[in-house]
Enzyme design. Sequence first.
Site, PDB file in Angstrom:
ATOM      1  N   GLY A  98       0.829  -1.206   0.000  1.00 14.10           N
ATOM      2  CA  GLY A  98       0.000   0.000   0.000  1.00 14.10           C
ATOM      3  C   GLY A  98       0.861   1.252   0.000  1.00 14.10           C
ATOM      4  O   GLY A  98       0.557   2.236  -0.682  1.00 14.10           O
ATOM      5  N   ASP A 319       0.122  -0.567  12.921  1.00 18.78           N
ATOM      6  CA  ASP A 319       0.528  -1.875  12.399  1.00 18.78           C
ATOM      7  C   ASP A 319       0.728  -2.917  13.503  1.00 18.78           C
ATOM      8  O   ASP A 319       1.019  -4.078  13.207  1.00 18.78           O
ATOM      9  CB  ASP A 319       1.827  -1.737  11.589  1.00 18.78           C
ATOM     10  CG  ASP A 319       1.589  -0.967  10.287  1.00 18.78           C
ATOM     11  OD1 ASP A 319       0.442  -0.940   9.801  1.00 18.78           O
ATOM     12  OD2 ASP A 319       2.564  -0.390   9.769  1.00 18.78           O
TER      13      ASP A 319
HETATM   14  C1  S3P Z   1       2.799   3.428   6.284  1.00 22.89           C
HETATM   15  C2  S3P Z   1       1.703   3.997   6.862  1.00 22.89           C
HETATM   16  C3  S3P Z   1       0.636   3.216   7.500  1.00 22.89           C
HETATM   17  C4  S3P Z   1       1.059   1.780   7.805  1.00 22.89           C
HETATM   18  C5  S3P Z   1       1.816   1.158   6.684  1.00 22.89           C
HETATM   19  C6  S3P Z   1       3.037   1.974   6.315  1.00 22.89           C
HETATM   20  C7  S3P Z   1       3.784   4.317   5.635  1.00 22.89           C
HETATM   21  O1  S3P Z   1      -0.484   3.197   6.634  1.00 22.89           O
HETATM   22  O2  S3P Z   1      -0.059   0.996   8.130  1.00 22.89           O
HETATM   23  O3  S3P Z   1       2.246  -0.154   7.034  1.00 22.89           O
HETATM   24  O4  S3P Z   1       4.908   3.861   5.356  1.00 22.89           O
HETATM   25  O5  S3P Z   1       3.446   5.485   5.408  1.00 22.89           O
HETATM   26  P1  S3P Z   1      -1.556   4.409   6.708  1.00 22.89           P
HETATM   27  O6  S3P Z   1      -0.770   5.631   6.738  1.00 22.89           O
HETATM   28  O7  S3P Z   1      -2.401   4.312   5.489  1.00 22.89           O
HETATM   29  O8  S3P Z   1      -2.312   4.133   7.985  1.00 22.89           O
END
Ligand code: S3P
Length: 438
Positions: A98, A319
Amino acid sequence: MSGTIGWTSTPAGPIHGDIVIPGDKSISHRAIMLAALADGTSRITGFLEGEDTRATATAFGALGVSIEAPEPSRRVVHGVGLHGLSRSRAPIDCGNAGTGMRLLTGLLAGQSFDSTLTGDVSLSRRPMRRVIEPLTRMGASIAAEPGDLPPLRIRGGRALQGVDYAPPVASAQVKSAVLLAGLYAKGETTVRETHPTRDYTERMLAAFGWPIAFSPGIATLAGGHRLRATDVVVPADFSSAAFFIVAATLVPASELRLRSIGLNPRRTGLLAVLRAMGADIREERKREEGGESVADLVVRSARLRGVDVPVEHVPDMIDEFPILFIAAAAAHGTTTIRGAAELRVKESDRIAAMANGLRALGIAVTETPDGAVIEGGRLGGGSVDSLGDHRIAMSFAVAALVAKDEVRIADCANVATSFPGFVALANSTGFALRERGR
Ligand code: S3P
């Protein structure tokens, strides 16, 4: 990759040793991205050799950036400058990541060429409206599948405008996508957060010489500057360390040292919650490395009691909820989690995955739309499904240490996205974890 490898984790321990955890995933993604856009050559040490972060490095290879890997966990990135990327001939595969997809969407929205971003089955189900909406406001053109799902088709050659944006969800990924688009935008871009999230993009932009003003909850930059190559030292990933912190806490007579763990305050909410539950976690050799605070963590076993997780800690431990569910299941009393609806749109629906898995092991869990109520008890053996989610798989491997019987965990291949070598490292500390079926 998912669906093939399962694990059997057997009650074991105590947990002992002095271990090195792989590099931080969030910082590794960002280091590749900013080094690629900088003028000059940047060296990254401590780079996470996970599938997610390698996918990001491969993406920049496809965008015309030369990246060498002289040895594991090192990268030498020959930056092409802010306007030096070239069109990828094939769609860019972000894998399970993501972070990779959302940050790339912001960054590619400002290019002169078109791009397509794809992902695996899990990523293809994750919401992208949260980045499409603010980026469109800035002038980007991004087409998605129905429901604002990947693949994303990003049109190049758009003139972006700065924006003053308050994301409706607490998300460092959304904040970062907007800030990265802001590098290419005319005028100022500001992101205002109700609940501050991890600030690695802001810190790293500053380290690469981009003027940026930021403090918890607000970040402002303007387009039209340049990034200067710099070397990046990636600390060990707190989120990966969390599985071992809880393992050593739960198994009697354990004592474990974890070396040089990144302790950015926007990441370490779990430490505060575990300490409130009674955990014995000490920080030793505290220092600054590469602009981040790091320390060795020394964890000794302790008896835990249930807590109400303060809602303000949620973004700082987003996380870590899967492993917190395990700590709560093994604690004395009730643990209540609220304000964590974001867990339903991570690599899996983590509230449902953890509630179903713990119930299969005999623990009483009540799901709520934005959290759960977990009654601590004695974990039994049984079979659980990780749903292809790395953090669910590793959490149940820890649960088995204090269960009455072995725990069989399905669909564990994706652990390689964030924690290559987990099984071997876990077994070296006292786990009894076996891979089965291919
Ligand atoms: C992350 C932000 C988080 C986290 C992901 C890594 C990042 O997601 O859950 O594992 O590296 O910016 P969200 O910002 O969408 O909550």
